[in-house]
Design a protein around this motif. Structure first.
Motif, PDB file in Angstrom:
ATOM      1  N   ALA A 141       0.851  -1.191   0.000  1.00 57.47           N
ATOM      2  CA  ALA A 141       0.000   0.000   0.000  1.00 57.47           C
ATOM      3  C   ALA A 141       0.887   1.242   0.000  1.00 57.47           C
ATOM      4  CB  ALA A 141      -0.920   0.001   1.211  1.00 57.47           C
ATOM      5  N   GLU A 190      -5.296   8.508   3.300  1.00 56.99           N
ATOM      6  CA  GLU A 190      -3.835   8.527   3.400  1.00 56.99           C
ATOM      7  C   GLU A 190      -3.405   7.765   4.641  1.00 56.99           C
ATOM      8  OE1 GLU A 190      -2.303  12.486   4.138  1.00 56.99           O
ATOM      9  OE2 GLU A 190      -4.125  13.076   5.198  1.00 56.99           O
ATOM     10  N   GLN A 191      -2.077   7.554   4.786  1.00 52.66           N
ATOM     11  CA  GLN A 191      -1.450   7.023   5.997  1.00 52.66           C
ATOM     12  C   GLN A 191      -2.043   5.675   6.407  1.00 52.66           C
ATOM     13  OE1 GLN A 191      -2.041  10.138   8.902  1.00 52.66           O
ATOM     14  NE2 GLN A 191      -1.129  11.707   7.605  1.00 52.66           N
ATOM     15  N   ALA A 192      -2.056   4.718   5.505  1.00 57.91           N
ATOM     16  CA  ALA A 192      -2.734   3.441   5.761  1.00 57.91           C
ATOM     17  C   ALA A 192      -1.821   2.430   6.454  1.00 57.91           C
ATOM     18  CB  ALA A 192      -3.245   2.854   4.458  1.00 57.91           C
ATOM     19  N   TYR A 199      -6.916   3.873   8.122  1.00 53.42           N
ATOM     20  CA  TYR A 199      -6.313   5.012   7.447  1.00 53.42           C
ATOM     21  C   TYR A 199      -7.008   6.302   7.869  1.00 53.42           C
ATOM     22  CZ  TYR A 199     -10.441   4.257   4.512  1.00 53.42           C
ATOM     23  OH  TYR A 199     -11.729   4.077   4.073  1.00 53.42           O
ATOM     24  N   SER A 225      -8.903   9.750   6.756  1.00 55.67           N
ATOM     25  CA  SER A 225      -9.680  10.190   5.606  1.00 55.67           C
ATOM     26  C   SER A 225     -10.729  11.202   6.036  1.00 55.67           C
ATOM     27  CB  SER A 225     -10.370   8.994   4.926  1.00 55.67           C
ATOM     28  OG  SER A 225     -11.146   9.420   3.818  1.00 55.67           O
ATOM     29  N   GLU A 275      -8.431   1.680  -5.230  1.00 56.49           N
ATOM     30  CA  GLU A 275      -7.922   2.940  -4.704  1.00 56.49           C
ATOM     31  C   GLU A 275      -8.944   3.474  -3.716  1.00 56.49           C
ATOM     32  OE1 GLU A 275      -8.799   6.683  -7.426  1.00 56.49           O
ATOM     33  OE2 GLU A 275      -7.649   5.180  -8.525  1.00 56.49           O
ATOM     34  N   TYR A 332      -5.159  13.053  -1.713  1.00 55.25           N
ATOM     35  CA  TYR A 332      -4.447  11.807  -1.443  1.00 55.25           C
ATOM     36  C   TYR A 332      -5.399  10.618  -1.550  1.00 55.25           C
ATOM     37  CZ  TYR A 332       0.072  13.685  -0.101  1.00 55.25           C
ATOM     38  OH  TYR A 332       1.312  14.273  -0.133  1.00 55.25           O
ATOM     39  N   ARG A 333      -4.889   9.583  -2.188  1.00 59.31           N
ATOM     40  CA  ARG A 333      -5.600   8.319  -2.299  1.00 59.31           C
ATOM     41  C   ARG A 333      -4.627   7.186  -1.998  1.00 59.31           C
ATOM     42  NH1 ARG A 333     -10.613   8.491  -4.846  1.00 59.31           N
ATOM     43  NH2 ARG A 333     -11.170  10.557  -5.623  1.00 59.31           N
ATOM     44  N   ILE A 334      -5.162   6.072  -1.554  1.00 56.75           N
ATOM     45  CA  ILE A 334      -4.351   4.906  -1.219  1.00 56.75           C
ATOM     46  C   ILE A 334      -4.425   3.939  -2.382  1.00 56.75           C
ATOM     47  CG2 ILE A 334      -4.049   3.009   0.409  1.00 56.75           C
ATOM     48  CD1 ILE A 334      -5.570   4.913   2.444  1.00 56.75           C
ATOM     49  N   TYR A 335      -3.252   3.487  -2.827  1.00 53.66           N
ATOM     50  CA  TYR A 335      -3.140   2.582  -3.968  1.00 53.66           C
ATOM     51  C   TYR A 335      -2.433   1.303  -3.517  1.00 53.66           C
ATOM     52  CZ  TYR A 335      -4.107   6.885  -6.556  1.00 53.66           C
ATOM     53  OH  TYR A 335      -4.670   8.045  -7.022  1.00 53.66           O
ATOM     54  N   ASP A 381       0.327   5.900  -0.436  1.00 54.76           N
ATOM     55  CA  ASP A 381      -0.592   6.973  -0.787  1.00 54.76           C
ATOM     56  C   ASP A 381       0.093   7.941  -1.741  1.00 54.76           C
ATOM     57  OD1 ASP A 381       0.966   8.727   0.749  1.00 54.76           O
ATOM     58  OD2 ASP A 381      -0.466   8.909   2.371  1.00 54.76           O
TER      59      ASP A 381
END
Length: 537
Positions: free
Chosen positions: A368, A397-399, A410, A412, A393, A377-380, A370
């Motif tokens: 993972a 952020e910050q997962a 995370y 959000s 996605e 910000y998105r988590i990928y 971001d």
């Protein structure tokens, strides 16, 4: 003769037999003849124009291939017939020439594309350089050369690439080259190495598959080894044998390997040390937000601008060709290599310049990170297996991962509520865990029961715990200066960053907040705290 060959074939009806003509007034006779001639001329011109302009359906057009850059020639035959006047019983005085049947329009010559040759390069005359159907690891560009004919600027052609049976790239465009020639088409990865596996190229023209070809990039360890600037080739080193993963102790304690960074005022530099603060070892410059794989063999991290150029204290510089800012893997991390021995790998779709950290799932199958390529910000997610891709996605952020690798926690502001959220990794089943807008940097405990995070209260940032159902929020630190970026050891201790002494250092405490002690002093944190995340194995 112009580009068109035009032949008009006309048949005249036979003259009917009849009585001898009677004597007529000569003036009337000549006047009548003159009118008849004039009428015939008018009819001939009008009829010719009619058949010439409206005879398109009877035009046979044949295009023949020419050398590249030369115009194709075409031939056209127009056949015009006239309806005959009904003949009398008396035979004609002369036999008319037989008429040819009207020509039918034939389709334009079908486009053809010859066999595809794959090569590492091409000459100025489009001859392949080192053609093959098998290429070595680390190759950054493959040329596909083929001959063609019968193409037209009215055509659309499409190239479709497959890797190990899965479509990875599709491009369509109008044809802009000559009708016949040789084409040099190539595939690259933006300067990085192409992934290993079975590659296949399909070429379509007007939706019809006209050619296909395949090649293999040998599936060896796709790592890039640093070489001094003066050298031109890199020599990969063998991957080390797997090492045992420490067995977690349920009640805290134990010594593990911590990977972390230090901010030097301009960049993050990556280190490894024991969780008691001993045996610190420098790894790389310009490497942020690192994370171990579960077996300890690799470290994933965010490579900052300039990650491909590493300089030693003695002035020597090493270059990692094909590596750029984005998610990067140090594939021989278990041996704690120096810059001279380090092996780096970067996948085709890992070059995300706005990323900040990496976090490997506990089962080792996903990474993972971001990023904000579009503004928020998105988590990928990336796959750790060869050419594995995930299209998930998540807005946030910050997962961090749950112990079973099926969920993430995370930060959000989704649904208009800012705090900590939990979702399945495919973004289903999301739920709000905390609703404090300052909550950040969550870390899921190894037993899966609680989550550590940092929260700002009255201007001071400290570390808290919350149960996974959102209940029982409690505070663990209460010192002047920020305490943040918690990470769990396998046995249940917490490693965190703190500036309570006036400068940033790395601290350790029990899972309940007891026994707080500094283990690594002078470990700077940059302006973006996310890039100073740590990991333990």
């Amino acid at each position: 003769m112009s580009d068109y060959d035009q032949t008009i074939v006309s048949t005249q009806p036979p003259q009917p037999a009849g009585e001898p003509p009677k004597s007529r007034n000569k003036l009337l006779l000549f006047g009548g003849i003159g009118c008849a001639v004039l009428l015939c001329l008018v009819l001939g011109v009008v009829g010719g124009m009619y058949y010439y302009f409206l005879g398109g359906t009877d035009t046979l057009t044949s295009l023949t291939g020419t050398e590249s850059g030369s115009p194709a020639t075409s031939e056209a035959v127009v056949v015009v017939t006239e309806e005959p006047v009904e003949p009398t019983s008396e035979p004609p005085t002369s036999t008319p020439e037989p008429t040819e049947p009207p020509a039918t329009e034939e389709a334009m010559a079908a486009p053809e594309i010859g066999p595809i040759t794959f090569a590492v390069g091409a000459t100025d005359d489009f001859e392949p350089i080192d053609p093959s159907d098998t290429f070595e690891e680390g190759i950054t560009r493959i040329h596909a050369l083929f001959d063609y004919r019968g193409m037209s600027k009215d055509y659309t052609w499409e190239r479709v690439w497959y890797l190990n049976g899965e479509e990875v790239l599709r491009n369509a465009a109008d044809w802009t080259d000559p009708e016949e020639g040789r084409f040099d088409y190539f595939l690259d990865a933006g300067g990085g190495p192409l992934p290993a596996g079975e590659w296949k190229l399909e070429i379509y023209v007007e939706g019809e598959l006209l050619a296909s070809g395949s090649f293999t990039i040998e599936a060896a360890q796709a790592a890039v080894t640093a070489t001094p600037v003066a050298q031109t080739t890199a020599t990969p080193t063998p991957s080390p044998e797997p090492t045992a993963t420490p067995t977690p102790k349920p009640s805290g304690g134990g010594v593990y390997k911590l990977v972390y960074t230090k901010w030097d005022g301009g960049q993050h530099n990556m280190y490894v040390a024991d969780t008691n603060g001993r045996n610190e070892h420098f790894l790389l410059h310009r490497a942020a937000g690192p994370s171990w794989t579960p077996d300890g063999q690799m470290i994933f991290f965010y490579g900052e601008e300039g990650i491909d150029r590493q300089r030693l204290d003695d002035g020597r510089e090493f270059v990692f060709d094909g590596i750029s800012n984005g998610i990067v893997a140090l594939v021989n991390a278990a041996s704690l290599p120096g810059i001279e021995e380090a092996q780096l790998f970067q996948g085709l779709d890992w070059k995300q310049g706005s990323a900040r950290w990496a976090n490997v799932s506990p089962d080792g199958t996903m990474v993972a990170f971001d990023a904000k390529p579009g503004g928020d910000y998105r988590i990928y997610f990336l796959g750790t297996a060869d050419n594995q891709q995930f299209r998930y996605e998540i807005l946030g952020e910050q997962a961090d991962w749950s112990p079973d690798s099926q969920q993430i926690v995370y930060r959000s502001g989704r649904d208009g509520k800012t705090g900590l959220w939990i979702s399945n990794r495919d973004d289903t089943g999301h739920r709000l865990l905390t609703d404090n807008g300052s909550d950040s940097f969550p870390a899921w405990s190894p037993n899966g029961r609680v989550i550590a995070f940092s929260r700002e209260v009255d201007g001071n940032v400290d570390i808290y715990l919350v149960n996974v159902d959102g209940s029982n929020v409690r505070r663990l630190t209460d010192a002047p200066g920020p305490d943040t970026l918690p990470v769990w050891t396998p046995s249940g201790d917490i490693i965190f960053r703190s500036a309570r002494t006036g400068s940033w250092g790395i601290w350790k405490m029990s899972g309940n907040g007891a026994n707080q002690q500094e283990i690594i002093p002078n470990a700077g944190v940059g302006p973006d705290w996310s890039m100073s995340r740590m990991d333990v194995r």
